[in-house]
Design an enzyme around this catalytic site. Structure first.
Site, PDB file in Angstrom:
ATOM      1  N   HIS A  41      11.787   8.817  80.946  1.00  0.00           N
ATOM      2  CA  HIS A  41      12.518   9.103  82.192  1.00  0.00           C
ATOM      3  C   HIS A  41      11.553   9.261  83.365  1.00  0.00           C
ATOM      4  CE1 HIS A  41      15.755  11.030  84.642  1.00  0.00           C
ATOM      5  NE2 HIS A  41      14.705  11.644  85.187  1.00  0.00           N
ATOM      6  N   GLU A  42      10.580  10.150  83.203  1.00  0.00           N
ATOM      7  CA  GLU A  42       9.643  10.371  84.310  1.00  0.00           C
ATOM      8  C   GLU A  42       8.831   9.110  84.606  1.00  0.00           C
ATOM      9  OE1 GLU A  42      10.013  12.826  86.153  1.00  0.00           O
ATOM     10  OE2 GLU A  42      11.310  13.961  84.798  1.00  0.00           O
ATOM     11  N   HIS A  72      10.513   6.975  87.085  1.00  0.00           N
ATOM     12  CA  HIS A  72      10.227   7.348  88.477  1.00  0.00           C
ATOM     13  C   HIS A  72       8.904   6.727  88.927  1.00  0.00           C
ATOM     14  CE1 HIS A  72      13.471  10.148  89.197  1.00  0.00           C
ATOM     15  NE2 HIS A  72      13.133  10.926  88.173  1.00  0.00           N
ATOM     16  N   HIS A 110       9.315   3.128  89.662  1.00  0.00           N
ATOM     17  CA  HIS A 110      10.000   2.964  90.951  1.00  0.00           C
ATOM     18  C   HIS A 110       8.988   3.040  92.098  1.00  0.00           C
ATOM     19  CE1 HIS A 110      13.652   4.324  93.606  1.00  0.00           C
ATOM     20  NE2 HIS A 110      13.327   3.074  93.817  1.00  0.00           N
TER      21      HIS A 110
END
Length: 693
Positions: A484-485, A488, A491
């Site tokens: 998940h991190e 980021h 992104h």
């Protein structure tokens, strides 16, 4: 004659240059962590504020008529010194919050808030922006320039630029008071999370895996209690203990210490701080022309209104609660069969869920964990990024400064061109002074206007380090957090906007790329390549992979209710005109009104809800995880529909339409371009194993 004593000259303030100067070194410059000391921050704040005021004055006092180029674009070019300073300060506040750092934060948070409020309310600067905004139809601006102008004007207005002087002074007062309260809230929660429950007897460790017991021994040793075991009051220690400890009384003790962080009626109790924050937020919202704080915070979001966010949450809530009833019934039946003579309580949920998982799917988390070495899962995340986005990661730890010895660094390059894309900093382990949870930050973003190409991205986790000489083993939940991190970070690394002001996305889009990235963790390719037994090196058996896949919708009632109750309480707390004065009572009454199952507690109870009360960040915005997951589930369905979840054409469209573009276009419209329609909530229900209406 009596001798006169002269007072020693005051110590000279340390030179703050390492915090302010353009970063030296390779990769377009990197933070000089090895040159930084906390005492540098106060003089750095002073100098940076003075320089920022001078930068604004040059733009504001330009005698030429205001234009997009000499005002908006000039403003976009400014502020890099302040950005460098706050990139480093953010790490000290979150990762290195020693008592010295906390003292600086307490003194400087209100002063910095006053400065930023002053800048956002400067009447002459706003007059220039307004003049350009009022003439925008005839200014010949391209779509990006027009979007940036409109958002800049909107930011000034929602900061209070249209208020009279008395109103502006009041906004400044409120913002300063909030900054102080946020710092106080964070300090109190961190203090409770620094505590630990010490165990003297090895008998108290019954049911725990050897690797986890070793990590508890290491924690005790670090606290000067060698020969004992310490359960730190953070999720990374508490959660596995609740899952596996066979000592029910001890599970209850550990559980209650964890869920009552910030809520013990002592010096670290946060309830009064929360009440003060809520009062100030409502005063500010009303002053700025909003009905309440929820409407204020949702002014620039995809959901647009509290009603739209609540509608989505309440569409999912009944199915989630119904599933919890089924899960509890399964657990109670198993406990009865074992002759436990108990009623399932919150401190039993994770423990008996694991027993049910074993009974229903013949799957034991402890059976999976030996195959999930932290270093291997990091490599798995890199592998997926390479296949999907043509990125390569090569470790260069030791070649550039880091802020803590455990931090690793990686050079990121384009697989297609070999060009450098960025540096990825990875801080994986829990330690004193580091806030709980997991988060991503960027120290520098890519910007065409500024000519910056090398992104500096960071992930911060709180895994429990393995014992000396042993690898760190993580759970499926921890591995999901890592992916998940890392989403980021991807992104950030893939972002490619021209104007810095269009790099950040609406809050209810922010979690979308990271949630999409979770999906590749449990794919057969990733598991077969990177899930290897830490002792034998053998790949995870296909039969075990099949069990994991079969059990993917297991315990989704718990996961959904735990999260969604927090999001619903957040929205109800802020979508009201009369501020709550008793957070504990409000929490109890709200949960009762929506039918919260008694066997589950909110993922983040109000007294420790950092998302809401350490800043404005996720206040009236915790719903955004569900909003983003609705898009995420629908996006994963797009990959699945191709017959190949690694489909390059779909990955390229996802990257170019949604990941690279920041906020250069409306995010709802961008999603429609990618998917050909709005997201379908049915994909979310299907993923969680809920009935699809």
């Amino acid at each position: 004659m009596p001798q006169t004593q002269t007072s020693p000259a005051p110590a000279a303030a340390p030179d703050p240059t390492p915090l302010l100067a353009k970063w030296p070194g390779p990769h377009e410059g990197v933070p000089q962590w090895d040159k930084v000391a906390p005492a540098m921050f106060p003089p750095a704040f002073e100098r940076a504020m003075a320089n920022a005021r001078a930068e604004m004055a040059r733009i504001r006092d330009n005698p030429a008529a205001p234009t997009f180029e000499n005002t908006i674009q000039a403003d976009q070019r400014s502020g890099e010194e302040m950005e460098r300073l706050f990139a480093v300060w953010g790490v000290y506040q979150s990762n290195l919050a020693t008592p010295e750092v906390q003292a600086i934060a307490k003194e400087w948070s209100p002063r910095l808030s006053a400065f930023f409020t002053e800048m956002s309310l400067d009447p002459k600067m706003f007059a220039r922006v307004k003049a350009i905004y009022d003439a925008r139809a005839k200014a010949g601006l391209n779509p990006q320039q027009l979007r940036l102008l409109e958002r800049t004007y909107r930011d000034y207005v929602t900061s209070g630029a249209l208020l009279d002087e008395a109103g502006k002074a009041e906004v400044k007062r409120i913002n300063q008071a909030l900054a102080t309260a946020y710092t106080e809230f964070s300090r109190k929660v961190l203090a409770d999370e620094e505590t630990a429950i010490l165990l003297d007897s090895e008998a108290d460790l019954a049911g725990l895996a050897d690797s986890f017991k070793a990590s508890l021994a290491e924690e005790a040793k670090a606290r000067g209690q060698a020969g004992k075991w310490a359960i730190k009051n953070t999720r990374s220690s508490v959660q596995p203990f609740l899952m596996y400890s066979t000592n029910r009384a001890l599970r209850e003790k550990v559980y209650k210490a964890f869920v009552n962080r910030g809520d013990n009626g002592d010096a670290n109790d946060t309830n009064a701080t929360i009440a003060e924050i809520l009062k100030l937020r409502q005063e500010r919202a009303r002053l700025l022309g909003f009905k309440n704080h929820a409407w204020y915070r949702m002014d620039d979001t995809m959901a647009e209104t509290p009603e739209n966010a609540s509608k989505l949450m309440m569409a999912v809530w009944p199915a989630a609660v119904a599933r919890v009833r089924e899960e509890v019934a399964d657990m109670q039946a198993l406990a009865n069969k074992e002759g436990a003579k108990i009623t399932i309580e919150p401190w039993d949920y994770r423990f008996y869920a694991e027993k049910v998982r074993k009974a229903k799917y013949d799957l034991d988390e402890n059976e999976v964990k030996p195959y999930l070495q932290l270093d291997q899962i990091v490599q798995a995340a890199f592998h997926a990024a390479g296949r999907l986005y043509d990125l390569d990661f090569k470790e260069n730890t030791g070649s550039i400064p880091v802020f803590q010895p455990d931090v690793r660094t990686f050079l990121v390059t384009s697989r297609k061109t070999g060009a450098e894309v960025g540096i990825f900093y990875l801080d994986n382990f829990a330690r004193a002074g580091k806030r709980s949870g997991a988060w991503a930050t960027s120290y520098r973003s890519r910007s065409g206007l500024r000519g910056t190409d090398i992104v500096l991205a960071s992930n911060n986790n709180n895994f429990t380090k393995g014992a000396a000489g042993e690898p760190t083993l993580i759970s499926v939940d921890d591995a999901t957090t890592l992916f998940h991190e890392f989403g980021h970070a991807l992104h950030s690394l893939l972002g490619n906007v021209f104007y810095p002001g269009l790099a950040g996305t609406p809050r209810d889009f922010v979690e979308y790329p990271s949630q999409v990235n979770e999906n590749w963790l449990l794919t057969p390719e990733v598991l077969n390549l990177y899930a290897k037994h830490y002792k034998t090196g053998a790949p995870i058996p296909p039969a075990l992979v099949a069990k994991i896949e079969k059990a993917e919708t297991f315990n989704q009632g718990f996961d959904t209710v735990e999260y969604l109750s927090s999001a619903i309480v957040d929205m109800k707390l802020h979508d009201r005109t009369e501020p709550v004065t008793d957070p504990d009572a409000f929490e109890r009454e709200t949960l009762a009104s929506i039918g919260m199952p008694r066997e589950i507690v909110m993922r983040h109870r109000l007294p420790q809800f950092n998302h809401l009360f350490s800043s404005d960040a996720y206040s009236a915005g915790y719903y955004s995880y569900l909003w983003s997951e609705t898009m995420d589930a629908d996006t994963w369905a797009a990959f699945e529909e191709t017959g190949n979840v690694w489909d390059k054409a779909t990955a390229d469209r996802f990257r170019t339409i949604l990941l690279m573009t920041g906020n250069e276009t409306d995010r709802k419209q961008a999603y429609r371009v990618f998917r050909g329609r709005d997201p379908d909530v049915k994909a979310l229900f299907k993923r969680r194993g809920f009935p699809v209406q």
